[in-house]
Each structure stands twice: as C-alpha cells, then as structure tokens.
Design a protein around this motif. Structure first.
Motif, PDB file in Angstrom:
ATOM      1  N   THR A  97       0.208   1.730   1.460  1.00  0.00           N
ATOM      2  CA  THR A  97       0.138   2.817   0.375  1.00  0.00           C
ATOM      3  C   THR A  97      -1.170   3.148  -0.589  1.00  0.00           C
ATOM      4  O   THR A  97      -1.728   1.963  -0.723  1.00  0.00           O
ATOM      5  CB  THR A  97       1.143   2.603  -0.583  1.00  0.00           C
ATOM      6  N   ASN A  98      -1.641   3.387  -1.147  1.00  0.00           N
ATOM      7  CA  ASN A  98      -2.428   4.033  -2.659  1.00  0.00           C
ATOM      8  C   ASN A  98      -3.818   3.636  -1.857  1.00  0.00           C
ATOM      9  O   ASN A  98      -4.500   3.156  -2.298  1.00  0.00           O
ATOM     10  CB  ASN A  98      -1.909   3.252  -3.278  1.00  0.00           C
ATOM     11  N   GLU A  99      -4.662   4.402  -0.507  1.00  0.00           N
ATOM     12  CA  GLU A  99      -5.500   4.097  -0.317  1.00  0.00           C
ATOM     13  C   GLU A  99      -5.359   5.231   0.497  1.00  0.00           C
ATOM     14  O   GLU A  99      -4.113   5.974   1.856  1.00  0.00           O
ATOM     15  CB  GLU A  99      -6.350   2.666  -0.070  1.00  0.00           C
ATOM     16  N   LYS A 100      -6.584   5.851   0.744  1.00  0.00           N
ATOM     17  CA  LYS A 100      -7.354   7.024   1.398  1.00  0.00           C
ATOM     18  C   LYS A 100      -7.185   6.621   2.916  1.00  0.00           C
ATOM     19  O   LYS A 100      -7.938   5.340   3.750  1.00  0.00           O
ATOM     20  CB  LYS A 100      -8.443   7.403   1.711  1.00  0.00           C
ATOM     21  N   VAL A 101      -6.563   6.724   4.236  1.00  0.00           N
ATOM     22  CA  VAL A 101      -6.157   6.714   5.712  1.00  0.00           C
ATOM     23  C   VAL A 101      -7.057   8.234   6.091  1.00  0.00           C
ATOM     24  O   VAL A 101      -6.511   9.157   6.368  1.00  0.00           O
ATOM     25  CB  VAL A 101      -4.923   6.400   5.969  1.00  0.00           C
ATOM     26  N   VAL A 138       3.321  14.661   2.356  1.00  0.00           N
ATOM     27  CA  VAL A 138       2.137  13.405   2.243  1.00  0.00           C
ATOM     28  C   VAL A 138       1.365  14.369   2.279  1.00  0.00           C
ATOM     29  O   VAL A 138      -0.205  14.576   1.237  1.00  0.00           O
ATOM     30  CB  VAL A 138       2.607  12.587   2.570  1.00  0.00           C
ATOM     31  N   GLY A 139       1.129  15.767   2.466  1.00  0.00           N
ATOM     32  CA  GLY A 139       0.118  16.528   2.265  1.00  0.00           C
ATOM     33  C   GLY A 139      -0.315  16.602   4.698  1.00  0.00           C
ATOM     34  O   GLY A 139       0.147  16.465   5.270  1.00  0.00           O
ATOM     35  N   GLY A 140      -1.337  17.878   4.082  1.00  0.00           N
ATOM     36  CA  GLY A 140      -1.366  19.031   5.917  1.00  0.00           C
ATOM     37  C   GLY A 140      -1.045  20.039   5.362  1.00  0.00           C
ATOM     38  O   GLY A 140      -1.022  20.422   4.686  1.00  0.00           O
ATOM     39  N   PHE A 191      -9.470  14.804   8.966  1.00  0.00           N
ATOM     40  CA  PHE A 191      -9.334  14.826   7.600  1.00  0.00           C
ATOM     41  C   PHE A 191      -8.049  13.355   6.588  1.00  0.00           C
ATOM     42  O   PHE A 191      -8.195  12.601   7.610  1.00  0.00           O
ATOM     43  CB  PHE A 191      -7.852  15.597   7.553  1.00  0.00           C
ATOM     44  N   TRP A 192      -8.192  13.552   5.843  1.00  0.00           N
ATOM     45  CA  TRP A 192      -7.024  11.861   5.327  1.00  0.00           C
ATOM     46  C   TRP A 192      -6.146  12.671   4.584  1.00  0.00           C
ATOM     47  O   TRP A 192      -6.222  13.853   3.755  1.00  0.00           O
ATOM     48  CB  TRP A 192      -8.307  11.973   4.409  1.00  0.00           C
ATOM     49  N   LEU A 193      -5.631  11.529   4.328  1.00  0.00           N
ATOM     50  CA  LEU A 193      -4.052  11.815   3.012  1.00  0.00           C
ATOM     51  C   LEU A 193      -3.994  10.208   2.607  1.00  0.00           C
ATOM     52  O   LEU A 193      -4.323   8.975   3.017  1.00  0.00           O
ATOM     53  CB  LEU A 193      -2.731  11.473   4.575  1.00  0.00           C
ATOM     54  N   GLU A 194      -3.467  10.455   1.559  1.00  0.00           N
ATOM     55  CA  GLU A 194      -2.960   9.079   0.572  1.00  0.00           C
ATOM     56  C   GLU A 194      -1.627   9.182   0.801  1.00  0.00           C
ATOM     57  O   GLU A 194      -1.042  10.182  -0.094  1.00  0.00           O
ATOM     58  CB  GLU A 194      -3.522   9.212  -0.736  1.00  0.00           C
ATOM     59  N   PHE A 195      -1.162   7.884   0.673  1.00  0.00           N
ATOM     60  CA  PHE A 195       0.054   7.452   0.648  1.00  0.00           C
ATOM     61  C   PHE A 195       0.558   7.185  -0.673  1.00  0.00           C
ATOM     62  O   PHE A 195       0.588   5.566  -1.409  1.00  0.00           O
ATOM     63  CB  PHE A 195       1.026   6.743   1.896  1.00  0.00           C
TER      64      PHE A 195
END
Length: 357
Positions: A166-170, A188-190, A202-206
C-alpha cells in the motif's frame, strides 16, 4: 383511462430504475464510487466534476424550457396569439457558441492533465546506485480465462491473486497471451487493455489495506469481451503494508525448487506430479509462460478458478469438469481419467499449497 394507465406505467418504470440505481454505491472491494487509491480518487473526482457540469447544463436548459412553456402557453395568450418573429440574433448565436466551448475547455483541461499524469511511467525504469530498479513492477499476462502475475525484479510468479504493498506506486506491464483482455480493479483504478501485439504500461497506487474488506481482497475484472467465460474472468488483489509484502516475497522465494514427485507416498502429490505438473508449477520462483496457473499459493486464495467458493468440494468439481464451470477454458489433460479417489487426493494436495500458513 388509457392515459392514466400510461402514467402509472411510467411511474412503475421509474420506481424500478430507482431500485436498481440504489445499488450503485456498491461495496468497498469493487465499487468505483468508493475509491481506494490515488488513481481511483482522481478518476472519481473527474466523474463528479463532469456530472456537476452536465447537471448545470440540464438545469439551465430545463429552466428556459419551463419558462417559455409557462409564459407562452395557449391558455394564457389565446389561440390567435402569434409571438414576435425574430429572424436571427447575432448576440444569441455568439452566446450559444461560446458557452459550449467554455464548458468543453473546463472539462478538457483537468481530463487531459489527469490522462498525462496516469500515463507517466518514467519511474518504472529508474535504478539505484547498484543498478536495481527502485519501483515495484508487475508483468500482467491475461489468458483464457485467468491471470498471471510476474514480479521480475523479485524473480517470482503467481496467478489469480495479485499481492501489492500500500501507499506506493505499483507499475504494470500489460499483455495478453491469446485474445484481447482488459485489466481493471474498479475500486483502485484503471482500466487498460491487455493486447497480444503490444505491451501497455500504467501505474496504480493502493491506498487501503484489503484485510478489512469482504473476503480480504479487492476484486479485479476483465473489462473486454474475450469469450464465453468473460464474465467469470476474475482476479483478486491483496493489499498489505510494505513489511508484510516483503515477508510474502521472501516466502515465495523460499519455494525455489519446490515440486511434486511421482514417487511420493502421498497419493495426491504423486497423482498431481503425473497428471498436472506439466501445466501447473508449485514453486513461486520462475518466469511467465506456463500453460496453467501457478498453484504455489493456492491454499492462501479465497476462490477456486476465480469464482467458486474456496473449498475442497469446489476444487473437486473444477478438476472433474472445468468446462462446465468456465466454458471455453483451455484446461485439458489426464485429469479427465482420474478416479474419484485420485481427484479427492489431488484436491487435498493443492489445498495444502501455501506460503502464508
């Protein structure tokens, strides 16, 4: 009488729609209206902002319509009244052209800024002084009808359940092994397509740990019609803090060399080695490209085949006839020749595969 009935039909339709729309709030683990991360929150803000602009337009237009409807109604002015005939108004034409342009610009600017922000993956290639990548990257391969997740820097592979801190870009590299799919975690996004011919990034942040959610995971979906079992192509996302993630990675790396033996005295392991090992790995260390999902963490999951209850009975049903559960899936092999006793033993063996217990 008929007019009255039509009005009641319309009222009934609106009542039914209200019931269905009331479910739009959804659950935390799958609802886009309850975002759990930077991307999801920004997309939600854009959604609310655009709806607000559209609502303003609808209100203004509706007001003008009702105003004209009331002021110039026949019962007030009479049947013979003819309104003032206007051949054209330069002022009104300018207003009608300028206002939509302004509204489009108001909508376009934050949308474009967010689009470029979400597409910025330069940090994916950044390295430290020792040449190691500083960002967590996951290679996602979509297949009929399951998901494979490779952590290239950690040297591990899993399937069906994505584990992230969590709390970092993946960062994600998305591709497909057969037909087009689409990777989407609603809360979460997309989403973004998994293509056969190119890799999308792309990236997501959880922003929230999944432990308190129903089933302890976020739900992911395939958002591109890909075949008869498209609706059943689910995956799960387990979000944990960085320390717990590092422990999970270490546990996965500790399975290096783990395999099943045909000489085992355990009937389940021996049968698995003979009939299943050719497609399914039981070690989390490796690369992508397997015919079937990696089963190293099967005992830690909360679903069988992504959609069935995580139980021995569900697993036995899947092994016995996977086509009946996911039509069009590619699971074929010697499992069809297994006896009920062997299927039961194999199910026990697979359910025992775990890195968290």
């Amino acid at each position: 009488m008929m007019k009255g009935l039509k009005k009641w039909r319309l009222f009934s339709l609106l009542a039914v729609l209200t019931v269905f729309l009331s479910a739009c709030t959804g659950e935390d683990y799958i609802s886009t209206l309850k975002p759990a991360g930077e991307v999801g929150e920004d997309q939600y803000d854009l959604l609310i902002f655009s709806i607000s602009i559209m609502t303003l337009v609808v209100v203004v237009v509706s007001f003008l319509y009702l105003y004209a409807f009331t002021k110039f109604r026949r019962s007030k002015l009479g049947d013979k009244h003819i309104p003032k005939q206007v051949e054209g108004s330069h002022t009104l034409e300018v207003i009608w052209a300028v206002i939509p342009i302004i509204l489009l610009l108001i909508l376009a600017v934050p949308t474009i800024l967010s689009t470029y922000k979400f597409a910025d993956v330069k940090a994916m290639d950044e390295v430290d002084e020792e040449g190691n990548k500083t960002a967590l990257t996951v290679n996602v391969t979509a297949k009929l009808y399951w998901w494979e997740f490779e952590y290239p820097e950690q040297g591990i592979v899993t399937a069906q359940e994505l584990v992230v801190p969590t709390n970092e870009k993946v960062y994600f590299n998305l591709k497909a092994a057969d037909v087009k799919h689409s990777f989407w975690i609603p809360a979460v996004g997309g989403k973004m397509d998994n293509n056969v011919e190119n890799v999308n990034k792309f990236w997501l942040e959880f922003g929230k740990e999944s432990e308190g959610l129903k089933d302890g995971v976020f739900y992911g979906k395939c958002a591109e019609l890909c075949g008869p079992s498209h609706a059943l192509m689910d995956f799960k996302v387990k979000t944990v803090d960085r320390a717990a993630f590092d422990q999970w990675v270490a546990a996965m790396q500790a399975t290096e060399g783990q395999t099943a033996s045909v000489d085992s005295t355990d009937l389940g392991e021996a049968t698995f080695a003979q009939s299943c090992l050719g497609c399914h790995a039981v070690s989390g260390v490796g690369t992508t490209g397997a015919m079937g999902p990696n089963l190293t963490t099967f005992g830690d999951r909360n679903r069988v085949a992504g959609v069935l209850e995580h139980s021995k009975e569900s697993l036995e049903n899947w092994i016995s006839d996977p086509e009946a559960i996911k039509p069009g899936n590619l699971m074929t092999g010697k499992y069809s020749e297994l006896s009920p006793e062997e299927i039961s033993a194999v199910a026990d063996y697979i359910m025992s595969l775990s890195v968290e217990k």
